[in-house]
Motif scaffolding. Sequence first.
Motif, mmCIF file in Angstrom:
data_model
loop_
_atom_site.group_PDB
_atom_site.id
_atom_site.type_symbol
_atom_site.label_atom_id
_atom_site.label_comp_id
_atom_site.label_asym_id
_atom_site.label_seq_id
_atom_site.Cartn_x
_atom_site.Cartn_y
_atom_site.Cartn_z
ATOM 1 N N HIS A 243 0.826 -1.203 0.000
ATOM 2 C CA HIS A 243 0.000 0.000 0.000
ATOM 3 C C HIS A 243 0.864 1.258 0.000
ATOM 4 N N SER A 244 1.970 1.222 0.736
ATOM 5 C CA SER A 244 2.821 2.407 0.838
ATOM 6 C C SER A 244 3.627 2.648 -0.437
ATOM 7 N N LEU A 245 3.881 1.598 -1.214
ATOM 8 C CA LEU A 245 4.674 1.724 -2.436
ATOM 9 C C LEU A 245 3.819 2.021 -3.660
ATOM 10 N N LEU A 246 2.605 1.531 -3.654
ATOM 11 C CA LEU A 246 1.737 1.608 -4.829
ATOM 12 C C LEU A 246 0.704 2.719 -4.626
ATOM 13 N N THR A 247 0.575 3.582 -5.624
ATOM 14 C CA THR A 247 -0.445 4.622 -5.581
ATOM 15 C C THR A 247 -1.653 4.176 -6.385
ATOM 16 N N TYR A 248 -2.838 4.300 -5.780
ATOM 17 C CA TYR A 248 -4.088 3.881 -6.406
ATOM 18 C C TYR A 248 -5.017 5.093 -6.433
ATOM 19 N N VAL A 249 -5.494 5.452 -7.594
ATOM 20 C CA VAL A 249 -6.446 6.554 -7.698
ATOM 21 C C VAL A 249 -7.589 6.143 -8.612
ATOM 22 N N SER A 250 -8.804 6.570 -8.247
ATOM 23 C CA SER A 250 -9.980 6.209 -9.031
ATOM 24 C C SER A 250 -11.172 7.035 -8.558
ATOM 25 N N ASN A 251 -12.069 7.303 -9.474
ATOM 26 C CA ASN A 251 -13.358 7.908 -9.138
ATOM 27 C C ASN A 251 -14.490 6.940 -9.455
ATOM 28 N N GLN A 252 -14.160 5.649 -9.551
ATOM 29 C CA GLN A 252 -15.150 4.689 -10.025
ATOM 30 C C GLN A 252 -16.360 4.594 -9.111
ATOM 31 N N ASN A 253 -16.194 4.906 -7.829
ATOM 32 C CA ASN A 253 -17.322 4.783 -6.910
ATOM 33 C C ASN A 253 -18.306 5.944 -7.018
ATOM 34 N N THR A 254 -17.865 7.059 -7.602
ATOM 35 C CA THR A 254 -18.735 8.230 -7.716
ATOM 36 C C THR A 254 -19.105 8.563 -9.148
ATOM 37 N N ALA A 255 -18.375 8.004 -10.105
ATOM 38 C CA ALA A 255 -18.620 8.343 -11.512
ATOM 39 C C ALA A 255 -19.741 7.482 -12.092
ATOM 40 N N ASN A 256 -20.776 8.144 -12.609
ATOM 41 C CA ASN A 256 -21.883 7.420 -13.227
ATOM 42 C C ASN A 256 -21.796 7.456 -14.746
ATOM 43 N N ASP A 257 -21.192 8.522 -15.278
ATOM 44 C CA ASP A 257 -21.121 8.659 -16.728
ATOM 45 C C ASP A 257 -19.889 7.963 -17.282
ATOM 46 N N ILE A 258 -20.043 7.367 -18.440
ATOM 47 C CA ILE A 258 -18.932 6.692 -19.100
ATOM 48 C C ILE A 258 -18.785 7.245 -20.507
ATOM 49 N N ASN A 259 -17.605 7.095 -21.059
ATOM 50 C CA ASN A 259 -17.317 7.546 -22.416
ATOM 51 C C ASN A 259 -17.731 6.419 -23.376
ATOM 52 N N VAL A 260 -18.921 6.542 -23.937
ATOM 53 C CA VAL A 260 -19.466 5.480 -24.783
ATOM 54 C C VAL A 260 -18.576 5.229 -25.990
ATOM 55 N N ALA A 261 -18.052 6.317 -26.584
ATOM 56 C CA ALA A 261 -17.202 6.157 -27.761
ATOM 57 C C ALA A 261 -15.961 5.340 -27.432
ATOM 58 N N PHE A 262 -15.369 5.604 -26.262
ATOM 59 C CA PHE A 262 -14.185 4.840 -25.849
ATOM 60 C C PHE A 262 -14.546 3.381 -25.595
ATOM 61 N N ARG A 263 -15.686 3.164 -24.949
ATOM 62 C CA ARG A 263 -16.092 1.789 -24.624
ATOM 63 C C ARG A 263 -16.395 0.970 -25.882
ATOM 64 N N MET A 264 -16.761 1.619 -26.959
ATOM 65 C CA MET A 264 -17.093 0.901 -28.192
ATOM 66 C C MET A 264 -15.858 0.543 -29.015
ATOM 67 N N MET A 265 -14.697 1.126 -28.658
ATOM 68 C CA MET A 265 -13.460 0.794 -29.376
ATOM 69 C C MET A 265 -13.032 -0.635 -29.066
ATOM 70 N N ASP A 266 -12.287 -1.255 -29.994
ATOM 71 C CA ASP A 266 -11.674 -2.541 -29.669
ATOM 72 C C ASP A 266 -10.504 -2.290 -28.725
ATOM 73 N N GLU A 267 -9.994 -3.367 -28.138
ATOM 74 C CA GLU A 267 -8.977 -3.219 -27.090
ATOM 75 C C GLU A 267 -7.701 -2.560 -27.610
ATOM 76 N N ALA A 268 -7.303 -2.876 -28.844
ATOM 77 C CA ALA A 268 -6.090 -2.282 -29.408
ATOM 78 C C ALA A 268 -6.256 -0.769 -29.570
ATOM 79 N N SER A 269 -7.435 -0.341 -29.979
ATOM 80 C CA SER A 269 -7.689 1.090 -30.149
ATOM 81 C C SER A 269 -7.741 1.796 -28.796
ATOM 82 N N GLN A 270 -8.318 1.127 -27.795
ATOM 83 C CA GLN A 270 -8.336 1.698 -26.449
ATOM 84 C C GLN A 270 -6.906 1.871 -25.933
#
Length: 296
Positions: free
Chosen positions: A194-221
């Motif tokens: 925990h002390s060495l690794l930094t973890y950041v995220s807003n996943q618990n509060t973010a409701n909106d997603i980038n639909v265009a990004f989600r529709m890309m294939d994995e290589a494009s993402q």
Amino acid sequence: MDELRTHYHYFSNEEGDGYEIYSCDFPEVKGFGETYEEAMADLRRNLKRYEEKNMEAQSLMESAIIAYDAKDYPKAKAIWESLSATDTDAMVNLGTMYVKGFGVAKNIQTAYALFNRAAEQGHEVASFYLGGMYENGIGVSASKEESIRYYTVAAEANMPTAQLKLGILLRNDDVLNSMKWMIRAAHAGEAQAHSLLTYVSNQNTANDINVAFRMMDEASQYAKVESVIRDNLAPILASDGGGVELVNFVSGDTPEIWLRYLGACSGCHLGPTSTAGMILEQFENVIDKRIVIYLW
């Protein structure tokens, strides 16, 4: 034992014809007989003796642990020696006594032999101890390769401390696996991870997603993530003599971006209000708000 899962085969040799049956759950326990029924009856008898022996060994192990905790080392040693021919826990516990010199003369070579026997039979704690011996050159010539080999066995058995050790040892040679083990150790509650690794995220509060990004294939993402690092982050971090490199991208409902600090940023363990927060903001603006970023 009425629902035994078994395998059997019919054999014929100079001593005659017969059946051999073994338990799927305890393949080392077998039964033999001239008929299938006789072989099954023999297997049941042998399984009963096996279970009785295991129960006796468990009781002795409990007595040995009580004796050890009470510093009655001679009693603990006597019990673990009596079980050490076959019981891997006894091998490890006895080996630990020889490492510490509790109730016995300290003998690293004897400890190594006991740990090695237990590790050969799949004991993950023994593998972890051997990893430490090879890492630090205790009783053996120091070997990073051997240390990694043994730590890997323990890490794959879900030992957080072994996962942390691998994360550190692989840091400069195998960044992907280094971060993989460090992330697993952190999620398992390993404090140093925990002390060495930094973890950041807003996943618990973010409701909106980038639909265009989600529709890309994995290589494009992946390419889009790289473009954020190149076009958005690199100019900002370069002004301070630092940077980040993309180690791994995991697509899915909550994409994960694994980054390694470079240059002046190397070794930074910063909270979400500073550099890590800025990095998250850049990815949120271009990629998606519902993401996870690991930085090390």
